[in-house]
Design a protein around this motif. Structure first.
Motif, PDB file in Angstrom:
ATOM      1  N   PHE A  59     -49.574  51.457 101.086  1.00  0.00           N
ATOM      2  CA  PHE A  59     -47.835  51.684 101.459  1.00  0.00           C
ATOM      3  C   PHE A  59     -46.946  51.025 100.888  1.00  0.00           C
ATOM      4  CE2 PHE A  59     -49.564  47.879 104.062  1.00  0.00           C
ATOM      5  CZ  PHE A  59     -49.100  46.279 103.679  1.00  0.00           C
TER       6      PHE A  59
ATOM      7  N   ARG B 176     -52.872  52.555 111.985  1.00  0.00           N
ATOM      8  CA  ARG B 176     -51.225  52.005 111.768  1.00  0.00           C
ATOM      9  C   ARG B 176     -50.398  52.143 111.955  1.00  0.00           C
ATOM     10  NH1 ARG B 176     -48.740  55.132 109.197  1.00  0.00           N
ATOM     11  NH2 ARG B 176     -49.199  57.349 107.971  1.00  0.00           N
TER      12      ARG B 176
ATOM     13  N   VAL C 176     -40.511  50.310 105.758  1.00  0.00           N
ATOM     14  CA  VAL C 176     -42.046  50.435 105.667  1.00  0.00           C
ATOM     15  C   VAL C 176     -42.028  51.950 106.550  1.00  0.00           C
ATOM     16  CG1 VAL C 176     -44.528  50.348 105.675  1.00  0.00           C
ATOM     17  CG2 VAL C 176     -42.463  48.324 105.444  1.00  0.00           C
ATOM     18  N   LYS C 177     -41.566  52.765 105.868  1.00  0.00           N
ATOM     19  CA  LYS C 177     -42.138  54.223 106.766  1.00  0.00           C
ATOM     20  C   LYS C 177     -43.037  55.176 105.619  1.00  0.00           C
ATOM     21  CE  LYS C 177     -40.742  59.025 106.631  1.00  0.00           C
ATOM     22  NZ  LYS C 177     -39.900  60.162 105.651  1.00  0.00           N
ATOM     23  N   ALA C 178     -43.652  54.514 104.344  1.00  0.00           N
ATOM     24  CA  ALA C 178     -44.816  55.255 102.959  1.00  0.00           C
ATOM     25  C   ALA C 178     -45.591  54.473 103.494  1.00  0.00           C
ATOM     26  CB  ALA C 178     -44.460  55.206 102.157  1.00  0.00           C
ATOM     27  N   VAL C 179     -46.512  54.960 104.027  1.00  0.00           N
ATOM     28  CA  VAL C 179     -47.907  54.115 104.364  1.00  0.00           C
ATOM     29  C   VAL C 179     -49.219  55.523 104.029  1.00  0.00           C
ATOM     30  CG1 VAL C 179     -49.167  52.779 106.238  1.00  0.00           C
ATOM     31  CG2 VAL C 179     -46.586  52.593 105.659  1.00  0.00           C
ATOM     32  N   ASP C 180     -50.292  55.331 104.387  1.00  0.00           N
ATOM     33  CA  ASP C 180     -51.030  56.570 104.293  1.00  0.00           C
ATOM     34  C   ASP C 180     -52.500  55.729 103.792  1.00  0.00           C
ATOM     35  OD1 ASP C 180     -52.145  59.202 104.896  1.00  0.00           O
ATOM     36  OD2 ASP C 180     -52.136  59.671 102.347  1.00  0.00           O
TER      37      ASP C 180
ATOM     38  N   THR D  19     -46.509  58.891  94.640  1.00  0.00           N
ATOM     39  CA  THR D  19     -45.561  58.406  96.312  1.00  0.00           C
ATOM     40  C   THR D  19     -43.672  59.820  95.461  1.00  0.00           C
ATOM     41  OG1 THR D  19     -44.733  57.415  93.973  1.00  0.00           O
ATOM     42  CG2 THR D  19     -45.947  56.215  95.402  1.00  0.00           C
TER      43      THR D  19
ATOM     44  N   HIS E 120     -42.964  43.237 103.060  1.00  0.00           N
ATOM     45  CA  HIS E 120     -42.085  43.801 102.838  1.00  0.00           C
ATOM     46  C   HIS E 120     -40.871  43.202 102.697  1.00  0.00           C
ATOM     47  CE1 HIS E 120     -44.158  46.830 100.893  1.00  0.00           C
ATOM     48  NE2 HIS E 120     -44.909  47.063 101.717  1.00  0.00           N
TER      49      HIS E 120
ATOM     50  N   SER F   6     -43.598  55.164 111.678  1.00  0.00           N
ATOM     51  CA  SER F   6     -44.728  55.591 110.456  1.00  0.00           C
ATOM     52  C   SER F   6     -45.406  55.324 111.561  1.00  0.00           C
ATOM     53  CB  SER F   6     -44.803  54.965 109.036  1.00  0.00           C
ATOM     54  OG  SER F   6     -45.936  55.948 108.491  1.00  0.00           O
TER      55      SER F   6
ATOM     56  N   VAL G  11     -45.704  45.986 109.472  1.00  0.00           N
ATOM     57  CA  VAL G  11     -46.993  47.094 109.615  1.00  0.00           C
ATOM     58  C   VAL G  11     -48.196  46.436 110.490  1.00  0.00           C
ATOM     59  CG1 VAL G  11     -48.692  49.046 108.058  1.00  0.00           C
ATOM     60  CG2 VAL G  11     -46.586  48.000 106.774  1.00  0.00           C
TER      61      VAL G  11
ATOM     62  N   GLY H  26     -45.901  50.861 111.547  1.00  0.00           N
ATOM     63  CA  GLY H  26     -44.545  51.330 109.978  1.00  0.00           C
ATOM     64  C   GLY H  26     -43.979  50.828 110.675  1.00  0.00           C
TER      65      GLY H  26
END
Length: 450
Positions: free
Chosen positions: A308, A255, A293-297, A351, A289, A243, A263, A257
């Protein structure tokens, strides 16, 4: 009587003195008729002027105001018209469908949560990476196109539109990276290096500078305008970087991930060491975490807010202040958080999740109350991409479907000029899509571009 009046004594105080009073004259003054002087002989000029103004403005030169008779009814046309009382308008209830508006059946989408195979460019074209091709769907005119670059390069691992959407960056499993022109389908630039690890994530810093995250944890900036494209190296991750994203509000902050459950917040403007002039260190490292960790915005309205979510062993959505590296909030989402997307206009967060429900969840920030849940996928939802016009979100899942969900009313799409319309006709002639009774759109590509 007149002689008695002339002998009357005047006093400066009103003290009755019976012996000095003329009782006969007092009785006459009290009982005599009171008649106003209308001839003006004994009235002052100001009183006369006041009486005239009163007659003109108030009495309208009439002898009396009230009359003991019934006035005739006024005609309806001369009746005063009064506006109806303003009633408060009922607030329109927001309609969020529980099912997707459109379903695209795409065969060849890999079930791998570390890959980035979905992107919606500012040209309103949705790109989906398949095993060895890229499917393009123009949302404005609903035309389809299939890009199939070069064979025997391995499956596609990541795709990303440039900011001006002039090219589409496509990464392959054999570590190659190509910049493809959408109109022609030709490769205009790229890199080929078998010694490098495969690319998992891409992020454009500008129209010519691309940040690349690889499977071995390396992150590198490349400038495709130069012969020596390598700019700098970011040292921080130990495993695959899945990410990457630059902040729109803070140009030098971005950023990353990774699969190492970390992160990193980077500042491209930080000074570098003289011993390693092309190597940069992270500004903040977040290690809270317990899964990938891929879901980051980034928050589109707050430059220092980052959200995230964790993977299958984590289930948490966390919010961090990127200035001081402090955790602002953490909630349990209930299942694996595969992707995360901020709404551009509202303080809301979307999400996507895995088992058991494989749903999309819309949250209200900062209360983090659930606004809605959208179902429609039978496997975990791997990626999310928002329409550049707002209101519509595309989701790609391991069940080889891409759904379009209308979260809110989108803005009216801009009209296309004649050149784009002619190009769209050519694109539609090269591909086809059919709508079956189930409401799903099946992609049937009939060609491939070299």
């Amino acid at each position: 009587m007149s002689s008695s009046r002339s002998r009357r004594v005047e006093y400066d105080r009103f003290i009755p003195f019976r012996s000095a009073m003329d009782m006969d004259y007092a009785r006459f003054a009290l009982t005599g008729p009171s008649r106003p002087q209308r001839d003006g002989s004994r009235e002052s000029p100001s009183s006369v002027a006041y009486q005239k103004l009163l007659d003109d403005c108030i009495l309208k030169n009439r002898s009396r105001i009230l009359a003991f008779k019934t006035a005739p009814e006024a005609p309806a046309s001369k009746l005063p018209q009064f506006d109806e009382p303003i009633r408060p308008q009922k607030k329109q209830q927001r309609r969020i469908p529980k099912e997707p508006e459109r379903v695209l059946v795409i065969h060849g989408l890999l079930d791998d949560n570390v890959l980035n195979l979905l992107d919606w460019g500012s040209n309103n074209v949705l790109a989906i990476g398949l095993e060895d091709a890229v499917y393009l769907w123009d949302a404005a005119i609903e035309s389809t196109k299939l890009l199939q670059p070069v064979e025997d390069r391995g499956p596609i691992t990541c795709i990303r539109w440039s900011p001006d959407c002039a090219v589409l960056a496509v990464a392959f499993g054999n570590s190659d990276l190509s910049l493809i022109d959408q109109a022609t389908g030709h490769v205009v630039d790229g890199m080929e290096d078998e010694n490098q690890a495969p690319v998992l994530s891409l992020a454009w810093r500008s129209n010519s500078i691309l940040t690349v995250g690889r499977f071995d944890g390396t992150v590198v900036d490349y400038d495709f305008r130069k012969d020596d494209m390598f700019i700098c190296f970011y040292n921080g991750h130990r495993r695959g970087v899945c990410s990457l994203k630059w902040s729109v509000l803070s140009g030098g902050i971005w950023r990353s991930g990774g699969q190492d459950k970390l992160v990193h917040i980077w500042d491209a403007c930080m000074p570098v060491s003289r011993d390693h002039p092309r190597q940069r260190q992270w500004l903040h490292r977040i290690s809270s975490h317990t899964s990938i960790v891929k879901a980051v915005d980034w928050c589109p309205t707050r430059s220092n807010l980052l959200a995230f979510g964790g993977g299958c062993n984590d289930h948490c959505v966390k919010f961090w202040n990127t200035v001081n590296g402090a955790c602002l909030n953490s909630i349990d989402a209930g299942s694996e958080v595969c992707a995360l997307l901020w709404d551009k206009n509202k303080s809301e967060l979307l999400t996507s999740h895995g088992s058991p429900n494989n749903q999309l969840t819309l949250w209200n920030y900062p209360s983090m109350t659930r606004v809605a849940k959208v179902s429609g996928h039978s496997s975990r939802v791997l990626s999310l991409a928002g329409s550049p016009l707002g209101g519509v979100v595309a989701s790609a899942a391991a069940d080889e479907t891409a759904n379009a969900v209308e979260i809110d009313d989108p803005q009216k799409a801009p009209e296309l000029d004649r050149d784009k319309q002619e190009a769209a006709v050519k694109l539609m002639a090269n591909g086809a899509c059919t709508l079956c009774n189930t409401g799903k759109v099946h992609i049937q590509p009939s060609f491939s571009l070299d």
